[in-house]
Structure formats: structure tokens, C-alpha cells
Scaffold this active site. Structure first.
Site, PDB file in Angstrom:
ATOM      1  CB  SER A 138      -0.942  -0.046   1.099  1.00  0.00           C
ATOM      2  OG  SER A 138      -1.588   1.341   1.353  1.00  0.00           O
ATOM      3  CE1 TYR A 152      -4.565  -2.275   4.376  1.00  0.00           C
ATOM      4  CE2 TYR A 152      -3.570  -0.122   4.022  1.00  0.00           C
ATOM      5  CZ  TYR A 152      -4.095  -1.133   3.649  1.00  0.00           C
ATOM      6  OH  TYR A 152      -4.094  -1.573   2.020  1.00  0.00           O
TER       7      TYR A 152
END
Length: 243
Positions: A138, A152
């Protein structure tokens, strides 16, 4: 990629679906995993088969350690070999750090880290020489983390170290290991016309969301022969968010 076999985890929708279909277009037989979206998985299988390629849908929960490795073994057994593993399945749990429960922590780490490691471990024993391991990270985790993203970001950042170390470990067999960092991509979970879209668009150099097909094109390149000298790399596809 004629004659090659690829496994795409989380391949029934979103980026995973686009990646699976693109690899099939390039000539690969494709296996995908799914958890609940059986109808969507069947649709992907039908589309791959319509291209004249073999396809396989495997119900596997990445949070289950046995499923994570077992999907690799089944794909290789049922389709006869394995050339490409795309670790695409992942989840995001966002929120202030004091709001995250132990169950949140365990599931995110199980899916986003443990499953990727176990699938890659299983693939290391089944991949043909010259094979490929490509994982989804990401851009937010690496370059633009923000409040509410601690868990995350932790899970996606862990893949950086694994990718680099595994690239060294498998390089002698010509197997490449790379990490793709998508930015704002138009999916059901983060639509380009959603309530949080405008600030994300404004943060990019291009002023727009990316498409799942654009991500799939990058993965297809890394999976192909032309990318044989790229390994241990992090490739960001974020419209210039990190520029």
C-alpha cells in the site's frame, strides 16, 4: 505467458479480479481464491475459460493458516504446475489506536502478513525456476500514512522486509519477488465517487483515482519475461501521491 500457471489470492473482485483476467489475457491458466463471493468467483472462472485458458476457484480464508498454504498446493496440483503467485488478498481495519481490539489486530496481521508469508513459503517449494511472487502492499503504508492507519500500515510495511529477503533467498533459481504499492484505486471498498474521494484525488499529481486495470497491467509486467531483472523492488502506482 502461454503455458504458465498463476494463483491470485482474493481474485474474485476488485484488483484481484482484474489481475486474474489480465494474466489470462496474457496466456496464463489462472487459479483464484475467494471467501464468500462464490458467484463472483464463478464469473471470473467463466471469463478466464472463455479466453481458452484453464481456471480454478478455491474457497480459502487467508486468516486460516491451513487455507493460506493449502491454496498454493491445490493450485499447483490441479493445474499441474505453478509459475506465478500474486498475494493480493488483504483487509483494512482503520481507526484510532485505542479503538482497535485484539480481534482486529489478530485478523489484520493474520491476513495481511501471516497468509502472505505462508503462501510464499508454500510457493517457494512449488514454483518453477524463473517463477514470480508479487505481493500487494500500500502506498499509504509506505509514503502517506495518517491517523487511524497504524494497524494497516504495520501490516503492509512488514511485506517490505519479507520481499527483499525472499528475493535474495530465491534469486539463485531466477525467481523474482516484488511488492506493488497501490494508491487510491477505484474499487467497491474505495470508490472514486465515494464520500472520501475528493481529498484523495487532490493529493495526487494526476488529480484522479487509478483503475484496477492499471494495477493489473503493472502486475502482468512483473509476471512476464521482460521483468526478469526486477526483484526485491517496491513499485508504487499512486498517481503521484508520493511525488
Amino acid at each position: 505467458m502461454n503455458g504458465k500457471v498463476a494463483l491470485v489470492t482474493g481474485g474474485s473482485r476488485g484488483m484481484g479480479k482484474a489481475i486474474a483476467l489480465r494474466l489470462a489475457q496474457e496466456g496464463a491458466d489462472v487459479a483464484i481464491t475467494y471467501v464468500n463471493s462464490e458467484d463472483a468467483a464463478r464469473e471470473v472462472v467463466a471469463k478466464v475459460e472463455s479466453m481458452g485458458r484453464r481456471a480454478l476457484a478455491i474457497r480459502a480464508d487467508a486468516a486460516d493458516a491451513g487455507d493460506a498454504a493449502g491454496a498454493v498446493e491445490r493450485a499447483a496440483d490441479d493445474l499441474g504446475r505453478l509459475d506465478v503467485l500474486v498475494n493480493n488478498a488483504g483487509i483494512g481495519v482503520l481507526g484510532p489506536i485505542d479503538s482497535l481490539t485484539l480481534a482486529d489486530v489478530n485478523r489484520v496481521l493474520d491476513v495481511n502478513i501471516r497468509a502472505v508469508f505462508l503462501a510464499s513459503q508454500a510457493a517457494a517449494g512449488r514454483l518453477a525456476d524463473g517463477g514470480r511472487i508479487i505481493s500487494t502492499g500500500s502506498a499509504l503504508a509506505k509514503y502517506a500514512g495518517g491517523p487511524g492507519g497504524s494497524l494497516y500500515s504495520l501490516s503492509k510495511s512488514a511485506l517490505i522486509g519479507m520481499t527483499k529477503a525472499l528475493a535474495r533467498e530465491l534469486g539463485g533459481r531466477g525467481i523474482t519477488v516484488n511488492l506493488v504499492h497501490p494508491g487510491a484505486i477505484d474499487t467497491d471498498l474505495n470508490p472514486a465517487d465515494g464520500p472520501y474521494a475528493e481529498p484523495q484525488k487532490a493529493a495526487t499529481a494526476l488529480g484522479r483515482f487509478g483503475s484496477v486495470d492499471e494495477v493489473a497491467s503493472l502486475v502482468a509486467y512483473l509476471a512476464g519475461e521482460e521483468a526478469g531483472y526486477i526483484t526485491g523492488a517496491e513499485l508504487v502506482i499512486d498517481g503521484g501521491h508520493s511525488a
